[in-house]
Design a protein around this motif. Structure first.
Motif, mmCIF file in Angstrom:
data_model
loop_
_atom_site.group_PDB
_atom_site.id
_atom_site.type_symbol
_atom_site.label_atom_id
_atom_site.label_comp_id
_atom_site.label_asym_id
_atom_site.label_seq_id
_atom_site.Cartn_x
_atom_site.Cartn_y
_atom_site.Cartn_z
ATOM 1 N N THR A 1 0.649 -1.237 -0.079
ATOM 2 C CA THR A 1 0.103 0.005 0.086
ATOM 3 C C THR A 1 0.802 1.120 0.009
ATOM 4 O O THR A 1 2.090 1.225 0.462
ATOM 5 C CB THR A 1 -0.838 -0.065 1.199
ATOM 6 O OG1 THR A 1 -0.134 -0.207 2.578
ATOM 7 C CG2 THR A 1 -1.890 -1.005 1.143
ATOM 8 N N SER B 1 -4.674 2.218 3.333
ATOM 9 C CA SER B 1 -5.487 1.847 2.402
ATOM 10 C C SER B 1 -6.037 0.558 2.506
ATOM 11 O O SER B 1 -5.307 -0.497 3.066
ATOM 12 C CB SER B 1 -4.497 2.013 0.944
ATOM 13 O OG SER B 1 -4.338 3.437 0.712
ATOM 14 N N SER B 2 -7.064 0.131 1.768
ATOM 15 C CA SER B 2 -7.568 -1.091 1.828
ATOM 16 C C SER B 2 -7.993 -1.440 0.398
ATOM 17 O O SER B 2 -8.420 -0.538 -0.205
ATOM 18 C CB SER B 2 -8.602 -1.505 2.883
ATOM 19 O OG SER B 2 -9.467 -0.722 2.799
ATOM 20 N N GLU C 1 -7.499 -9.029 -1.410
ATOM 21 C CA GLU C 1 -7.396 -7.743 -0.977
ATOM 22 C C GLU C 1 -6.612 -7.459 0.180
ATOM 23 O O GLU C 1 -6.377 -8.184 1.087
ATOM 24 C CB GLU C 1 -9.195 -7.321 -0.619
ATOM 25 C CG GLU C 1 -9.879 -7.471 -2.073
ATOM 26 C CD GLU C 1 -11.273 -6.800 -1.562
ATOM 27 O OE1 GLU C 1 -11.544 -6.679 -0.602
ATOM 28 O OE2 GLU C 1 -12.175 -6.610 -2.689
ATOM 29 N N TRP C 2 -6.198 -6.117 0.380
ATOM 30 C CA TRP C 2 -5.340 -5.707 1.379
ATOM 31 C C TRP C 2 -6.147 -5.207 2.328
ATOM 32 O O TRP C 2 -7.284 -4.506 2.051
ATOM 33 C CB TRP C 2 -4.424 -4.573 1.071
ATOM 34 C CG TRP C 2 -3.475 -4.996 0.070
ATOM 35 C CD1 TRP C 2 -3.495 -5.544 -1.228
ATOM 36 C CD2 TRP C 2 -1.837 -5.134 0.144
ATOM 37 N NE1 TRP C 2 -2.181 -5.666 -1.592
ATOM 38 C CE2 TRP C 2 -1.357 -5.448 -0.749
ATOM 39 C CE3 TRP C 2 -1.229 -4.678 1.430
ATOM 40 C CZ2 TRP C 2 0.185 -5.727 -0.853
ATOM 41 C CZ3 TRP C 2 0.292 -5.025 1.452
ATOM 42 C CH2 TRP C 2 0.754 -5.404 0.371
ATOM 43 N N GLY C 3 -6.211 -5.517 3.734
ATOM 44 C CA GLY C 3 -7.012 -4.940 4.619
ATOM 45 C C GLY C 3 -6.022 -3.631 5.217
ATOM 46 O O GLY C 3 -4.966 -3.367 5.101
ATOM 47 N N THR C 4 -6.827 -2.755 5.995
ATOM 48 C CA THR C 4 -6.038 -1.687 6.857
ATOM 49 C C THR C 4 -5.011 -2.189 7.836
ATOM 50 O O THR C 4 -5.555 -3.118 8.774
ATOM 51 C CB THR C 4 -7.208 -0.467 7.494
ATOM 52 O OG1 THR C 4 -8.109 -0.416 6.426
ATOM 53 C CG2 THR C 4 -6.602 0.521 8.108
ATOM 54 N N SER D 1 -2.900 -4.570 7.256
ATOM 55 C CA SER D 1 -2.770 -5.952 7.161
ATOM 56 C C SER D 1 -2.562 -6.408 5.731
ATOM 57 O O SER D 1 -2.833 -5.643 4.634
ATOM 58 C CB SER D 1 -3.905 -6.659 7.774
ATOM 59 O OG SER D 1 -5.038 -6.649 6.965
ATOM 60 N N ARG D 2 -1.830 -7.144 5.635
ATOM 61 C CA ARG D 2 -1.327 -7.786 4.317
ATOM 62 C C ARG D 2 -2.479 -8.882 3.676
ATOM 63 O O ARG D 2 -3.353 -9.328 4.424
ATOM 64 C CB ARG D 2 -0.050 -8.610 4.068
ATOM 65 C CG ARG D 2 1.044 -7.572 4.355
ATOM 66 C CD ARG D 2 2.379 -8.298 4.234
ATOM 67 N NE ARG D 2 2.387 -9.327 5.141
ATOM 68 C CZ ARG D 2 3.458 -10.487 5.197
ATOM 69 N NH1 ARG D 2 4.080 -10.559 4.020
ATOM 70 N NH2 ARG D 2 3.457 -11.389 6.155
#
Length: 223
Positions: A72, A78-79, A116-119, A121-122
């Motif tokens: 990110t 970003s997520s 998908e990327w989390g806030t 978190s990978r």
């Protein structure tokens, strides 16, 4: 700098003598607030079987095609769906040991991305999707604890028993060892290419199923 960068190293571990593997182009799709960077030699880049043999003889996985880095942007806030790469390649020639094999000049693509990327978190997994000879396969790898994904290898091989070519990718380390022990100069003998509607095209490598795309097959054994 973003949180939890994903670095994905990819090697070419197998290529029949008399053939070449060319990386024609590497492009990337980068949504807003995400980042992608390729670390490797410029393209187009052609790799020979001799280069693969030399690399593996030194104890490496093969010729390093490059490291594909994703993360990110900003401070990890970003997520959603992140960036991805698209690798266009060409497999050309035919095995020296099998002059009756059909000469190849086959273009293909390999996409490299993630879930998908989390806030903060990978992603849960890295996704590899390749297309060649009108066929496609997808392989997913779990996200490791470290920021480096385990080495991923591409295997290009010829199966003389069925007059077929194979293209596969994996990052399962025990399977990589089996592939490198089983392939002799990019030739896979004593193995069957099988078709399963559930699993797609697969090849038996040392008793383990390996997801591949196969083309030029003269005979398919059904499961």
């Amino acid at each position: 700098m973003g949180m939890g960068q994903m670095t994905i190293p990819i090697y070419l571990a197998s290529l029949p003598e008399g053939m070449s593997f060319t990386i024609d182009e590497i492009s990337k799709d980068v949504p807003s607030n995400f980042w992608a960077y390729f670390s490797g030699k410029s393209t187009p880049r052609t790799i020979s079987p001799e280069a693969v043999s030399e690399a593996t003889s030194k104890g490496t996985r093969g010729v390093l095609l490059g490291e594909f880095m994703l993360r990110t942007d900003g401070f990890g806030l970003s997520s959603g769906q992140g960036a991805s790469f698209l690798v266009k390649f060409t497999i050309a020639g035919r095995p020296d040991a099998y002059p009756d094999a059909v000469v190849q000049n086959m273009q293909g693509t390999l996409s490299i991305g993630t879930s998908e990327w989390g806030t903060f978190s990978r992603p849960d997994q890295t996704n590899f999707h390749w297309q060649i000879a009108g066929q496609s396969r997808t392989y997913t790898a779990k996200t490791p604890t470290l920021t480096y994904l385990d080495d991923s290898v591409i295997a290009v091989a010829y199966v003389p028993d069925q007059k077929s070519y194979l293209f596969g990718l994996t990052n399962e380390q025990t399977l990589i060892v089996k592939i490198m022990q089983t392939m002799v100069g990019g030739i896979l003998t004593g193995h069957k290419v099988l078709w399963s509607t559930a699993a797609g095209m697969v090849a038996g490598i040392g008793g383990t199923v390996f997801a591949v795309v196969a083309w030029g097959v003269s005979k398919i054994d059904g499961i």
